[in-house]
Scaffold this active site. Structure first.
Site, PDB file in Angstrom:
ATOM      1  CG  HIS A  57      46.758  43.940  44.116  1.00  0.00           C
ATOM      2  ND1 HIS A  57      45.451  44.312  43.867  1.00  0.00           N
ATOM      3  CD2 HIS A  57      47.075  43.010  43.184  1.00  0.00           C
ATOM      4  CE1 HIS A  57      45.022  43.653  42.811  1.00  0.00           C
ATOM      5  NE2 HIS A  57      45.971  42.866  42.378  1.00  0.00           N
ATOM      6  CG  HIS A  99      48.908  33.557  37.205  1.00  0.00           C
ATOM      7  ND1 HIS A  99      47.840  33.031  37.913  1.00  0.00           N
ATOM      8  CD2 HIS A  99      48.837  34.905  37.391  1.00  0.00           C
ATOM      9  CE1 HIS A  99      47.184  34.010  38.514  1.00  0.00           C
ATOM     10  NE2 HIS A  99      47.755  35.168  38.209  1.00  0.00           N
ATOM     11  CE  LYS A 124      53.571  41.103  37.040  1.00  0.00           C
ATOM     12  NZ  LYS A 124      53.288  42.322  36.393  1.00  0.00           N
ATOM     13  CB  CYS A 155      45.269  47.360  47.559  1.00  0.00           C
ATOM     14  SG  CYS A 155      44.297  46.061  46.782  1.00  0.00           S
ATOM     15  CG  HIS A 194      44.934  34.523  34.494  1.00  0.00           C
ATOM     16  ND1 HIS A 194      46.240  34.789  34.827  1.00  0.00           N
ATOM     17  CD2 HIS A 194      44.220  35.603  34.870  1.00  0.00           C
ATOM     18  CE1 HIS A 194      46.304  35.990  35.385  1.00  0.00           C
ATOM     19  NE2 HIS A 194      45.092  36.513  35.426  1.00  0.00           N
ATOM     20  CE  LYS A 209      43.329  36.432  43.075  1.00  0.00           C
ATOM     21  NZ  LYS A 209      43.073  37.744  42.500  1.00  0.00           N
ATOM     22  CB  CYS A 260      43.959  49.452  44.294  1.00  0.00           C
ATOM     23  SG  CYS A 260      45.073  48.098  43.806  1.00  0.00           S
ATOM     24  CB  CYS A 284      41.789  46.519  42.251  1.00  0.00           C
ATOM     25  SG  CYS A 284      42.349  45.505  43.580  1.00  0.00           S
TER      26      CYS A 284
HETATM   27  O1  ME8 Z   1      40.094  41.096  36.862  1.00  0.00           O
HETATM   28  N1  ME8 Z   1      42.690  31.721  41.816  1.00  0.00           N
HETATM   29  O2  ME8 Z   1      41.435  40.522  35.070  1.00  0.00           O
HETATM   30  P1  ME8 Z   1      42.578  39.651  35.769  1.00  0.00           P
HETATM   31  C1  ME8 Z   1      41.620  31.596  41.036  1.00  0.00           C
HETATM   32  N2  ME8 Z   1      40.291  42.324  33.577  1.00  0.00           N
HETATM   33  N3  ME8 Z   1      41.363  32.391  39.979  1.00  0.00           N
HETATM   34  C2  ME8 Z   1      42.251  33.340  39.695  1.00  0.00           C
HETATM   35  C3  ME8 Z   1      43.418  33.539  40.466  1.00  0.00           C
HETATM   36  C4  ME8 Z   1      43.622  32.665  41.571  1.00  0.00           C
HETATM   37  N4  ME8 Z   1      44.686  32.747  42.364  1.00  0.00           N
HETATM   38  N5  ME8 Z   1      44.104  34.570  39.952  1.00  0.00           N
HETATM   39  C5  ME8 Z   1      43.400  35.013  38.865  1.00  0.00           C
HETATM   40  C6  ME8 Z   1      40.406  41.178  35.680  1.00  0.00           C
HETATM   41  N6  ME8 Z   1      42.283  34.271  38.699  1.00  0.00           N
HETATM   42  C7  ME8 Z   1      39.560  41.994  34.734  1.00  0.00           C
HETATM   43  C8  ME8 Z   1      38.308  41.211  34.400  1.00  0.00           C
HETATM   44  S1  ME8 Z   1      35.956  40.917  33.122  1.00  0.00           S
HETATM   45  C9  ME8 Z   1      34.865  41.933  32.421  1.00  0.00           C
HETATM   46  C10 ME8 Z   1      37.332  41.919  33.500  1.00  0.00           C
HETATM   47  C11 ME8 Z   1      41.283  34.413  37.624  1.00  0.00           C
HETATM   48  O3  ME8 Z   1      43.603  39.442  34.706  1.00  0.00           O
HETATM   49  C12 ME8 Z   1      39.887  34.614  38.168  1.00  0.00           C
HETATM   50  O4  ME8 Z   1      38.954  34.223  37.196  1.00  0.00           O
HETATM   51  O5  ME8 Z   1      42.990  40.256  37.046  1.00  0.00           O
HETATM   52  C13 ME8 Z   1      39.814  36.117  38.332  1.00  0.00           C
HETATM   53  O6  ME8 Z   1      38.485  36.574  38.413  1.00  0.00           O
HETATM   54  C14 ME8 Z   1      40.519  36.573  37.071  1.00  0.00           C
HETATM   55  O7  ME8 Z   1      41.569  35.587  36.884  1.00  0.00           O
HETATM   56  C15 ME8 Z   1      41.094  37.976  37.168  1.00  0.00           C
HETATM   57  O8  ME8 Z   1      41.878  38.222  36.024  1.00  0.00           O
END
Ligand code: ME8
Length: 500
Positions: free
Chosen positions: A150, A18, A303, A147, A21, A300, A126, A129
């Site tokens: 979440h 979204h 999802k 959490c 990301h 924030k 969680c 997370c």
């Molecule tokens: O944490 N505002 O994956 P994830 C800004 N798989 N950035 C955001 C955001 C928001 N509202 N929502 C998501 C994971 N992000 C692990 C990471 S790395 C070795 C493993 C971005 O799919 C932001 O970069 O939950 C956040 O750190 C990341 O998506 C989390 O993606």
């Protein structure tokens, strides 16, 4: 340094990406494109984090094998990154056999070093997370732990596990965070320092019993366990460039690695990752670039908050990837959360892309075609305008070298605004031969275009192709170096959206 390795987090593919990301990935892409433009050897990697309980549950809910799900989702992520013009060099997946091999070897190395031991664990978990929460970290609702991110009830888990001796690295970590400037902005290093000083550094469980979490990398010396998803995931940054496989390649890229992350995963990327690297005798990353959140009505975007903004809706509204890229980079903020809304996005798009940059392109193109048949020869330079271009370029380069993309954009837009004001002042349409004015204005536009290229690659290429110049390093190009502009088109780059 002329080699740079840029990474994004690897995302959980339990749902499509979204706007959050996209925010991280576009920022990393802008850095990658900027450094390529400067002639540097860039390796830019993104990818998916495909193991663990979260994915196992998502597959269970859909009634499919997790591997089938993650295979499908890898294509979905790639499709979105194509839509947003993300120029990654490699898309890593934690189910890649090479990565799995590295995870197993890394666990074995740490075991041989005496840094892994078996013991009992109990705690609140969680799944969203993929993380345990200790008292004080979680929130309490109806006497139950929830959490804090979440807002979902935590699960109580009690089991035998394998621990990584994180506690051993406390002094190393404190010294590293205090003395180095790895973490940027620095406030995030201080946050972690305070936490480590206050709470200490507890050993972390890095294994899960396979009867509960079977979707993961098998623990190398105990088949009854899988490797904890975060331990697995972090290693992508080294496995993706040949760790334990191609030393030369690994050393080349690791020496200048820049990780880009959101602040939600700061702890994992500092306390845990820096310690794991130290334990594996790998130097810490060169930079950890951390940004704050995109929020909507104070929450924030994510999802679980149910306030996701879909990437495809944005692309449709702003007609292509460039509009979305520009808007997100224009509001990009490392220190503070950014409250987003369609109104904010529309006003940035309309006033800056359509009315400022797009307008300059269109006006200059039309004027040059009408007055000079599209051919504008080199003329003497206007000192005032040259100085504005030169100062802008200097500031832009400084901001970009310091990872401050939003400020860099503002600086370029000031130049574009100056150029628009200059047209109004000199009124080339009233002149019989406005060659000099147009040449000078085209040079201002050309530099603005070179500088905006990493942010809006499609539109800037279109301008370069229509006006007859090359996209090149703005530092290496000199003002007045174009002998002749040949303008074959005056494109309308951005059509205004109707404000809601
Ligand atoms: O944490 N505002 O994956 P994830 C800004 N798989 N950035 C955001 C955001 C928001 N509202 N929502 C998501 C994971 N992000 C692990 C990471 S790395 C070795 C493993 C971005 O799919 C932001 O970069 O939950 C956040 O750190 C990341 O998506 C989390 O993606």
């Amino acid at each position: 340094m002329d080699t740079i390795y840029i990474t994004t987090p690897i995302y959980y593919p339990n749902a499509p990406p979204h706007i959050g990301h996209a925010y991280t990935t576009i920022y990393a892409d802008v850095l990658a494109r900027y450094h390529r433009l400067r002639g540097r050897n860039v390796f830019f990697m993104t990818g998916n984090d495909e193991h663990g309980l979260k994915l196992q549950k998502a597959a269970e809910e859909k009634g499919v094998d997790p591997k089938v799900l993650v295979d499908e989702m890898a294509e979905v992520y790639k499709k979105y990154w194509r839509l947003l013009d993300i120029s990654y060099d490699h898309f890593i997946r934690t189910t890649d056999p090479k990565h799995v091999e590295v995870v197993k070897k890394a666990v074995s190395i740490l075991y041989e070093k005496g840094l892994i031991y078996r013991s009992r664990y109990s705690g609140w978990y969680c799944v969203s997370c993929e993380k345990f929460y200790s008292e004080g970290e979680y929130i309490v609702k109806d006497d139950k732990p929830y959490c804090p991110i979440h807002d979902k009830p935590l699960e109580w888990i009690e089991e035998d596990t394998y621990y990584f001796k994180l506690s051993v690295f406390k002094d190393y970590l404190i010294k590293l965070l205090s003395d180095s400037d790895i973490v940027y902005p620095r406030q995030y290093a201080i946050e972690i320092l305070n936490r480590v000083k206050e709470e200490g550094l507890r050993d972390v469980s890095i294994a899960r019993p396979s009867d509960r979490v079977w979707w993961g990398v098998e623990f190398p010396f105990d088949k009854n366990y899988t490797v904890y998803v975060w331990f697995d995931a972090l290693l992508n940054y080294v496995s993706g460039i040949g760790y334990l496989d191609d030393n030369e390649r690994f050393n080349k890229y690791w020496s200048n690695v820049h990780h880009v992350i959101g602040k939600d995963i700061l702890w994992f990327h500092t306390a845990i990752w820096f310690s794991v690297l130290k334990a594996l005798d790998i130097p810490p990353p060169k930079k950890l670039l951390v940004h704050a959140f995109l929020i909507s009505r104070g929450l924030k975007i994510g999802k679980s908050s149910g306030n996701v903004i879909a990437i495809e809706d944005l692309i449709e509204r702003y007609q292509d990837s460039d509009g979305v890229r520009y808007i997100l980079m224009r509001v990009f903020n490392m220190d503070k959360d950014v409250e987003v809304s369609t109104q904010l996005f529309d006003s940035i798009y309309n006033s800056e892309l359509a009315d400022t940059y797009g307008n300059l392109v269109r006006r200059l193109g039309v004027l040059a075609k009408k007055k000079l048949n599209g051919i504008v020869y080199k003329r003497s330079l206007n000192d005032e305008l040259v100085k504005v271009i030169d100062d802008t370029r200097e500031k832009y380069l400084e901001y970009m070298e310091n990872y401050e993309v939003a400020q860099a954009i503002n600086t370029v837009m000031d130049l574009v605004r100056e150029a628009n004001a200059y047209i109004n002042k000199v009124k080339p349409w009233e002149k019989k031969s406005p060659d000099k004015d147009l040449y000078n204005l085209l040079e201002a536009l050309r530099f603005a275009t070179l500088m905006l290229y990493p942010i809006i690659p499609k539109a800037t290429r279109k301008v370069a192709d229509s006006f007859g110049f090359k996209i090149e390093d703005p530092e290496k190009s000199s003002i007045g170096s174009i002998e002749r502009y040949n303008i074959i088109d005056a494109p309308i780059l951005f059509r205004k959206v109707r404000i809601q």
